[in-house]
Scaffold this motif. Structure first.
Motif, PDB file in Angstrom:
ATOM      1  N   SER A   1       4.122   3.114 -18.512  1.00 46.96           N
ATOM      2  CA  SER A   1       6.271   3.217 -18.398  1.00 46.96           C
ATOM      3  C   SER A   1       6.597   1.697 -16.922  1.00 46.96           C
ATOM      4  N   PRO A   2       7.277   2.241 -16.888  1.00 44.37           N
ATOM      5  CA  PRO A   2       7.403   1.052 -15.502  1.00 44.37           C
ATOM      6  C   PRO A   2       6.760   1.482 -14.186  1.00 44.37           C
ATOM      7  N   ILE A   3       7.011   2.656 -13.779  1.00 41.74           N
ATOM      8  CA  ILE A   3       6.921   3.264 -12.802  1.00 41.74           C
ATOM      9  C   ILE A   3       5.066   3.020 -12.175  1.00 41.74           C
ATOM     10  N   ALA A   4       4.573   3.438 -13.733  1.00 41.32           N
ATOM     11  CA  ALA A   4       2.557   3.131 -13.129  1.00 41.32           C
ATOM     12  C   ALA A   4       2.608   1.629 -13.259  1.00 41.32           C
ATOM     13  N   ARG A   5       2.680   0.213 -14.100  1.00 34.94           N
ATOM     14  CA  ARG A   5       3.150  -0.564 -14.601  1.00 34.94           C
ATOM     15  C   ARG A   5       3.081  -1.212 -12.873  1.00 34.94           C
ATOM     16  N   LEU A   6       4.276  -0.717 -12.204  1.00 32.02           N
ATOM     17  CA  LEU A   6       4.445  -1.236 -11.069  1.00 32.02           C
ATOM     18  C   LEU A   6       2.931  -0.829  -9.572  1.00 32.02           C
ATOM     19  N   CYS A   7       2.575   1.010 -10.462  1.00 35.14           N
ATOM     20  CA  CYS A   7       1.667   1.222  -8.640  1.00 35.14           C
ATOM     21  C   CYS A   7       0.577   0.571  -9.757  1.00 35.14           C
ATOM     22  N   ASN A   8       0.003   0.594 -10.693  1.00 39.58           N
ATOM     23  CA  ASN A   8      -1.099  -0.108 -10.462  1.00 39.58           C
ATOM     24  C   ASN A   8      -1.692  -2.053 -10.985  1.00 39.58           C
ATOM     25  N   THR A   9      -0.027  -1.893 -10.843  1.00 37.80           N
ATOM     26  CA  THR A   9      -0.776  -4.026 -11.241  1.00 37.80           C
ATOM     27  C   THR A   9       0.536  -4.616 -10.862  1.00 37.80           C
ATOM     28  N   GLY A  10       1.882  -3.995  -9.530  1.00 38.46           N
ATOM     29  CA  GLY A  10       2.896  -4.279  -8.996  1.00 38.46           C
ATOM     30  C   GLY A  10       3.758  -5.221  -9.808  1.00 38.46           C
ATOM     31  N   GLU A  11       3.438  -5.096 -11.411  1.00 34.78           N
ATOM     32  CA  GLU A  11       4.455  -6.130 -12.380  1.00 34.78           C
ATOM     33  C   GLU A  11       6.149  -4.934 -12.083  1.00 34.78           C
ATOM     34  N   ILE A  12       6.569  -5.975 -12.197  1.00 41.70           N
ATOM     35  CA  ILE A  12       8.421  -5.010 -12.039  1.00 41.70           C
ATOM     36  C   ILE A  12       8.649  -5.720 -13.464  1.00 41.70           C
ATOM     37  N   THR A  13       9.609  -4.848 -14.130  1.00 41.31           N
ATOM     38  CA  THR A  13      10.700  -5.280 -15.116  1.00 41.31           C
ATOM     39  C   THR A  13      11.434  -4.851 -14.379  1.00 41.31           C
TER      40      THR A  13
ATOM     41  N   ALA B   1       0.886  -1.575  -0.132  1.00 35.93           N
ATOM     42  CA  ALA B   1      -0.136  -0.139  -0.122  1.00 35.93           C
ATOM     43  C   ALA B   1       0.677   1.294   0.505  1.00 35.93           C
ATOM     44  N   LYS B   2       2.038   1.528   0.850  1.00 40.00           N
ATOM     45  CA  LYS B   2       2.932   2.469   0.595  1.00 40.00           C
ATOM     46  C   LYS B   2       4.048   2.552  -0.599  1.00 40.00           C
ATOM     47  N   ILE B   3       4.283   1.424  -1.236  1.00 34.79           N
ATOM     48  CA  ILE B   3       4.096   1.814  -2.626  1.00 34.79           C
ATOM     49  C   ILE B   3       3.942   2.407  -3.180  1.00 34.79           C
ATOM     50  N   ARG B   4       2.189   2.114  -3.574  1.00 36.84           N
ATOM     51  CA  ARG B   4       1.226   2.704  -4.117  1.00 36.84           C
ATOM     52  C   ARG B   4       1.471   3.590  -4.222  1.00 36.84           C
ATOM     53  N   GLU B   5       1.351   4.531  -2.655  1.00 35.56           N
ATOM     54  CA  GLU B   5       0.749   5.554  -2.793  1.00 35.56           C
ATOM     55  C   GLU B   5       1.830   6.631  -2.747  1.00 35.56           C
ATOM     56  N   THR B   6       2.902   5.955  -2.762  1.00 38.83           N
ATOM     57  CA  THR B   6       4.466   6.764  -3.096  1.00 38.83           C
ATOM     58  C   THR B   6       4.173   6.737  -4.531  1.00 38.83           C
ATOM     59  N   LEU B   7       4.167   6.022  -5.267  1.00 34.60           N
ATOM     60  CA  LEU B   7       4.182   6.233  -6.576  1.00 34.60           C
ATOM     61  C   LEU B   7       2.769   7.459  -7.065  1.00 34.60           C
ATOM     62  N   ARG B   8       2.026   6.937  -6.897  1.00 36.39           N
ATOM     63  CA  ARG B   8       0.255   7.494  -7.343  1.00 36.39           C
ATOM     64  C   ARG B   8       1.130   8.447  -8.464  1.00 36.39           C
ATOM     65  N   PRO B   9       1.522   9.674  -7.811  1.00 36.76           N
ATOM     66  CA  PRO B   9       2.102  10.822  -7.959  1.00 36.76           C
ATOM     67  C   PRO B   9       2.878  10.691  -9.408  1.00 36.76           C
ATOM     68  N   HIS B  10       4.077  10.080  -9.298  1.00 36.27           N
ATOM     69  CA  HIS B  10       4.323   9.725 -10.217  1.00 36.27           C
ATOM     70  C   HIS B  10       4.539   8.308 -11.106  1.00 36.27           C
TER      71      HIS B  10
ATOM     72  N   GLY C   1       2.531   8.699 -13.790  1.00 36.22           N
ATOM     73  CA  GLY C   1       2.959   9.441 -15.650  1.00 36.22           C
ATOM     74  C   GLY C   1       2.537   8.628 -16.107  1.00 36.22           C
ATOM     75  N   ARG C   2       2.709   7.934 -17.590  1.00 36.19           N
ATOM     76  CA  ARG C   2       1.707   7.451 -18.606  1.00 36.19           C
ATOM     77  C   ARG C   2       1.516   6.243 -18.499  1.00 36.19           C
ATOM     78  N   PHE C   3       0.214   5.506 -18.596  1.00 36.86           N
ATOM     79  CA  PHE C   3       0.016   4.107 -18.768  1.00 36.86           C
ATOM     80  C   PHE C   3       0.857   3.329 -19.483  1.00 36.86           C
TER      81      PHE C   3
ATOM     82  N   ARG D   1      15.050   5.759  -9.984  1.00 40.36           N
ATOM     83  CA  ARG D   1      16.323   6.058  -9.739  1.00 40.36           C
ATOM     84  C   ARG D   1      15.755   7.327 -10.586  1.00 40.36           C
ATOM     85  N   ASP D   2      15.551   6.840 -11.646  1.00 43.70           N
ATOM     86  CA  ASP D   2      15.900   8.131 -12.835  1.00 43.70           C
ATOM     87  C   ASP D   2      15.045   9.562 -12.516  1.00 43.70           C
ATOM     88  N   ARG D   3      13.731   8.845 -11.594  1.00 40.48           N
ATOM     89  CA  ARG D   3      12.833  10.278 -11.131  1.00 40.48           C
ATOM     90  C   ARG D   3      12.580  10.954 -10.346  1.00 40.48           C
TER      91      ARG D   3
END
Length: 82
Positions: A21-33, A6-15, A17-19, A41-43
């Protein structure tokens, strides 16, 4: 530091970005590539350069979580996990 899903999702939500993207996939689905860690790191660097050190630190924590967990497919029930 141990982050909850839940904290990961909360942290990532504002960042997220576009559907798709690696950050969006982690935030929305938990997928890690293979690209997720570098995207976080770049963000974090962008945020730090913008003077948003707290947000940058939170994304660095999320990047550590990604390294600890490793690559994985989307997680069933990700949006309701605590």
């Amino acid at each position: 530091m141990s982050l909850t899903d839940a904290k990961i999702r909360e942290t990532l939500r504002p960042h997220a970005g576009r559907f798709g993207s690696p950050i969006a996939r982690l935030c929305n689905t938990g997928e890690i590539t293979e690209q997720t860690h570098s995207a976080l790191r770049d963000r974090a660097i962008e945020l730090e350069l913008d003077g948003r050190d707290n947000d940058a630190d939170q994304l660095r924590d999320a990047a550590e979580y990604v390294l600890d967990v490793g690559c994985r497919p989307p997680v069933e029930g990700w949006t309701t996990r605590h």
